[in-house]
Scaffold this active site. Structure first.
Site, PDB file in Angstrom:
ATOM      1  N   GLU A  27      40.832  35.074  36.783  1.00  0.00           N
ATOM      2  CA  GLU A  27      40.551  36.137  38.608  1.00  0.00           C
ATOM      3  C   GLU A  27      40.290  37.331  36.579  1.00  0.00           C
ATOM      4  O   GLU A  27      40.652  37.372  35.865  1.00  0.00           O
ATOM      5  CB  GLU A  27      41.611  36.734  38.516  1.00  0.00           C
ATOM      6  CG  GLU A  27      40.736  37.827  40.007  1.00  0.00           C
ATOM      7  CD  GLU A  27      41.811  37.749  41.068  1.00  0.00           C
ATOM      8  OE1 GLU A  27      42.707  37.019  41.166  1.00  0.00           O
ATOM      9  OE2 GLU A  27      41.384  38.486  41.746  1.00  0.00           O
ATOM     10  N   ASN A  72      41.131  37.832  45.065  1.00  0.00           N
ATOM     11  CA  ASN A  72      41.119  38.923  45.696  1.00  0.00           C
ATOM     12  C   ASN A  72      39.577  39.924  44.984  1.00  0.00           C
ATOM     13  O   ASN A  72      38.484  39.820  45.955  1.00  0.00           O
ATOM     14  CB  ASN A  72      41.992  40.213  45.415  1.00  0.00           C
ATOM     15  CG  ASN A  72      43.327  39.989  46.230  1.00  0.00           C
ATOM     16  OD1 ASN A  72      43.670  39.318  47.240  1.00  0.00           O
ATOM     17  ND2 ASN A  72      44.207  40.585  45.769  1.00  0.00           N
ATOM     18  N   ASN A 172      39.028  33.643  49.738  1.00  0.00           N
ATOM     19  CA  ASN A 172      40.336  33.716  49.212  1.00  0.00           C
ATOM     20  C   ASN A 172      41.639  34.942  49.697  1.00  0.00           C
ATOM     21  O   ASN A 172      40.501  35.560  50.632  1.00  0.00           O
ATOM     22  CB  ASN A 172      40.292  34.321  47.541  1.00  0.00           C
ATOM     23  CG  ASN A 172      41.799  35.004  47.026  1.00  0.00           C
ATOM     24  OD1 ASN A 172      42.073  34.137  47.005  1.00  0.00           O
ATOM     25  ND2 ASN A 172      41.612  36.192  47.323  1.00  0.00           N
ATOM     26  N   GLU A 173      42.184  34.176  50.424  1.00  0.00           N
ATOM     27  CA  GLU A 173      43.007  34.722  51.294  1.00  0.00           C
ATOM     28  C   GLU A 173      42.949  35.147  52.661  1.00  0.00           C
ATOM     29  O   GLU A 173      43.236  37.062  52.698  1.00  0.00           O
ATOM     30  CB  GLU A 173      44.091  35.516  50.305  1.00  0.00           C
ATOM     31  CG  GLU A 173      44.966  34.929  49.727  1.00  0.00           C
ATOM     32  CD  GLU A 173      46.226  35.706  48.913  1.00  0.00           C
ATOM     33  OE1 GLU A 173      46.089  36.874  48.775  1.00  0.00           O
ATOM     34  OE2 GLU A 173      46.861  35.047  48.224  1.00  0.00           O
ATOM     35  N   TYR A 244      54.164  33.739  45.467  1.00  0.00           N
ATOM     36  CA  TYR A 244      54.385  34.098  44.815  1.00  0.00           C
ATOM     37  C   TYR A 244      56.205  34.140  44.525  1.00  0.00           C
ATOM     38  O   TYR A 244      56.443  34.514  46.095  1.00  0.00           O
ATOM     39  CB  TYR A 244      54.263  35.405  43.883  1.00  0.00           C
ATOM     40  CG  TYR A 244      52.277  35.167  43.538  1.00  0.00           C
ATOM     41  CD1 TYR A 244      52.226  34.208  42.477  1.00  0.00           C
ATOM     42  CD2 TYR A 244      51.269  35.304  44.297  1.00  0.00           C
ATOM     43  CE1 TYR A 244      51.209  34.712  42.182  1.00  0.00           C
ATOM     44  CE2 TYR A 244      50.311  35.077  44.248  1.00  0.00           C
ATOM     45  CZ  TYR A 244      50.412  34.650  43.164  1.00  0.00           C
ATOM     46  OH  TYR A 244      48.592  34.677  42.649  1.00  0.00           O
ATOM     47  N   GLU A 292      47.855  29.000  44.253  1.00  0.00           N
ATOM     48  CA  GLU A 292      48.544  30.405  43.481  1.00  0.00           C
ATOM     49  C   GLU A 292      50.020  29.691  43.425  1.00  0.00           C
ATOM     50  O   GLU A 292      49.990  30.084  44.679  1.00  0.00           O
ATOM     51  CB  GLU A 292      48.030  31.760  44.402  1.00  0.00           C
ATOM     52  CG  GLU A 292      46.229  31.770  43.909  1.00  0.00           C
ATOM     53  CD  GLU A 292      45.901  33.407  44.571  1.00  0.00           C
ATOM     54  OE1 GLU A 292      46.935  34.326  43.982  1.00  0.00           O
ATOM     55  OE2 GLU A 292      44.702  33.674  44.410  1.00  0.00           O
ATOM     56  N   GLN A 349      48.534  33.407  36.971  1.00  0.00           N
ATOM     57  CA  GLN A 349      47.285  32.670  36.340  1.00  0.00           C
ATOM     58  C   GLN A 349      47.661  32.580  35.101  1.00  0.00           C
ATOM     59  O   GLN A 349      48.653  31.684  35.058  1.00  0.00           O
ATOM     60  CB  GLN A 349      46.529  33.577  36.147  1.00  0.00           C
ATOM     61  CG  GLN A 349      45.779  34.732  37.935  1.00  0.00           C
ATOM     62  CD  GLN A 349      45.047  35.403  37.880  1.00  0.00           C
ATOM     63  OE1 GLN A 349      44.297  36.145  37.272  1.00  0.00           O
ATOM     64  NE2 GLN A 349      45.265  36.505  39.075  1.00  0.00           N
TER      65      GLN A 349
HETATM   66  O1  AHR Z   1      46.761  36.472  41.192  1.00  0.00           O
HETATM   67  C1  AHR Z   1      46.637  37.934  41.974  1.00  0.00           C
HETATM   68  C2  AHR Z   1      46.340  37.958  42.970  1.00  0.00           C
HETATM   69  O2  AHR Z   1      47.920  37.495  44.344  1.00  0.00           O
HETATM   70  C3  AHR Z   1      45.200  37.487  44.026  1.00  0.00           C
HETATM   71  O3  AHR Z   1      44.062  37.865  43.617  1.00  0.00           O
HETATM   72  C4  AHR Z   1      45.421  37.050  44.752  1.00  0.00           C
HETATM   73  O4  AHR Z   1      44.843  36.003  45.668  1.00  0.00           O
HETATM   74  C5  AHR Z   1      46.852  36.931  45.401  1.00  0.00           C
HETATM   75  O5  AHR Z   1      47.435  37.969  46.477  1.00  0.00           O
END
Ligand code: AHR
Length: 491
Positions: A27, A72, A172-173, A244, A292, A349
């Site tokens: 990103e 994001n 995205n999201e 995450y 992700e 990432q």
């Molecule tokens: O990977 C970091 C961020 O985590 C990304 O930009 C977003 O999609 C997620 O919230």
């Protein structure tokens, strides 16, 4: 010492593994691009400004697909800012991460980097501040052979042949209030459907990923997926998942069981996909792009204090420890166990930003989490096999009845190799394990990571947490307490 029994049948197939399960993500965030993959003037930079030391490590990971440019970031991005002559590119504020984006790197450069790294692009389009029109222009620029405004512009920018980008993310999201252009489920479902139609009309061969929930805890989880799938089902191929994991509470027994949470999340999304399939009475199956996933928490306090509008600041630079590597191994086992439905997954990432690869101005190095990913990407290609494990369990604060051992196997017919990936979650006990196979197998090698402090890390000056290997003998195998293991066999 505890005892366990593992049984592996070559007929107990889960699925052929889609190689994109070993995808990753870059990103425009922090030092992922600038100072990560791209750093003109650095001793390791090539003629295009790409760091060769980073490319070498990315090649070692053998990442088949990389999601780009966000995250994001993509929800406020104008893709046109990143093509054409560099000196004409605008400098803009990025409202996702409150930084300044110079646009020295865009899809043109990133495509070149991917060629060098031996990977392909998973392109995300902006459905936050923009919509179907800009997305269709980008696809026409990227994939249309020529003779139209956007495809001829690509040619004018020096790229005669189309990029032929196959996999596209529809935003995205979009369920997250933090997202630029955040939408309700229905608003997003309509925009995603209309965008998908245009993209497939231009290039029917593209595969499209619609946004699912940003994580399992989102209050809109479930209803979001249901709404998006009901609207977009015929036009998309995958629904995304993001998650995450954190050991912020310093509860390692729970942390090492977080892949059980990942499994529940996947099963829940699969159930919704199949419910909509039933409602629609269709043969089409929607699969999952877990685009992700990782551990992310170490850098959060640091990042909250960052000043706004810096260029490529140190941000989301989690320094991963040994227990993070153990969980990443467990998460990979879970992805492989679900490889019948998880076809794409992106370790988020790749460089500097919550990443297996770190850089400073002098060198690039492998974080602890690099290794389980490297092992699975290297030895985990082929057909995933279910492994029957009989072992003791434990109760943690968050998860009950957690098996000490978690395992999956991968059979590679071409190479006549079998790999068994095993996590021992026990913090106290080695586990002596008998292994039983349906076919004749010849033991080759036992790769393992064990014996480190749970909080041990790798740094620029010391790469302490690295795997070791020994000859694998016939008979029971000892899995050390708190260990990640790869057993390699020939058949
Ligand atoms: O990977 C970091 C961020 O985590 C990304 O930009 C977003 O999609 C997620 O919230």
């Amino acid at each position: 010492m505890k005892k366990a029994a593992v049984s592996i049948s070559f007929r107990n197939e889960i699925s052929e593994i889609d190689k994109r399960i070993y995808g990753s993500f870059i990103e425009h965030l922090g030092r992922a691009v600038y100072g990560g993959i791209y750093q003109p003037g650095n001793a390791s930079a090539d003629e295009d400004g790409f760091r060769k030391d980073v490319i070498e490590l990315v090649k070692k990971l053998n990442v088949p697909i990389v999601r780009y440019p966000g995250g994001n970031f993509v929800s406020g991005y104008n893709w046109e800012d990143g093509v054409g002559p560099k000196e004409e590119r605008p400098v803009r504020l990025d409202l996702a991460w409150f930084t300044t984006e110079t646009n020295e790197v865009g899809m043109q450069e990133f495509a070149k980097w991917l060629e060098k790294a031996g990977s392909e692009m998973m392109m995300a389009v902006n459905l936050g501040t923009r919509g179907p029109d800009e997305a269709r222009a980008l696809l026409e620029y990227a994939n249309f052979p020529g003779g139209t405004y956007w495809s001829d512009l690509r040619k004018a920018h020096g790229k005669e042949k189309p990029y032929n980008i196959r996999t596209w993310c529809l935003g995205n999201e979009m369920d997250g209030p933090w997202q630029m252009g955040h939408k309700t489920a229905y608003e997003y479902a309509r925009t995603a459907t209309e965008t998908a139609k245009l993209l497939k009309w231009i290039d029917p061969s593209v595969e499209l990923v619609a946004c699912g929930s940003s994580n399992f805890k989102m209050p809109t989880f479930g209803e979001w997926e249901h709404t998006v799938l009901r609207e977009a089902y015929e036009h998309i191929d995958y629904i995304s998942m993001h998650e995450y994991y954190s050991n912020g509470a310093d509860d390692t027994p729970s942390f090492l069981a977080e892949n059980i949470g990942m499994d529940r999340f996947i099963k829940a999304v699969v159930a919704i996909c199949d419910m909509v399939k039933a409602e629609k009475k269709t043969d089409k199956t929607i699969n999952i792009s877990f685009d992700e996933w990782n551990v992310w928490y170490h850098s959060k306090d640091h990042d909250e204090a960052l000043e706004h509008w810096g260029r490529a600041p140190h941000r989301l630079e989690d320094v991963y420890n040994f227990e993070d590597a153990l969980l990443v191994g467990g998460l990979l086992i879970t992805l492989l166990k679900n490889s019948d439905r998880v076809k794409i997954a992106c370790l988020a990432q790749l460089v500097n930003v919550i990443a297996p690869i770190m850089t400073d101005d002098e060198k690039a190095w492998a974080q602890t989490i690099f290794y389980p990913f490297y092992h699975c990407s290297t030895y985990g290609r082929g057909t995933a096999l279910r492994v029957d494990v009989i072992c003791d369990t434990y109760d943690s604060r968050k998860y009950k009845n957690v098996p000490l051992l978690d395992a999956v196997a991968v059979r590679n017919e071409e190479k006549r190799e079998l790999a068994v990936f095993v996590l021992n979650r026990s913090l106290d006990d080695d586990v002596e394990t008998s292994l039983d196979f349906s076919e004749n197998v010849k033991p080759v090698e036992h790769i393992y990571m064990s014996g480190f402090g749970l909080k041990d890390v790798n740094t620029a000056s010391e790469e302490k947490v690295v795997p070791a290997s020994k000859e694998l003998k016939e008979g029971p195998v000892k899995f050390d307490k708190a260990s990640w293991n790869v057993l390699r066999y020939k058949f």
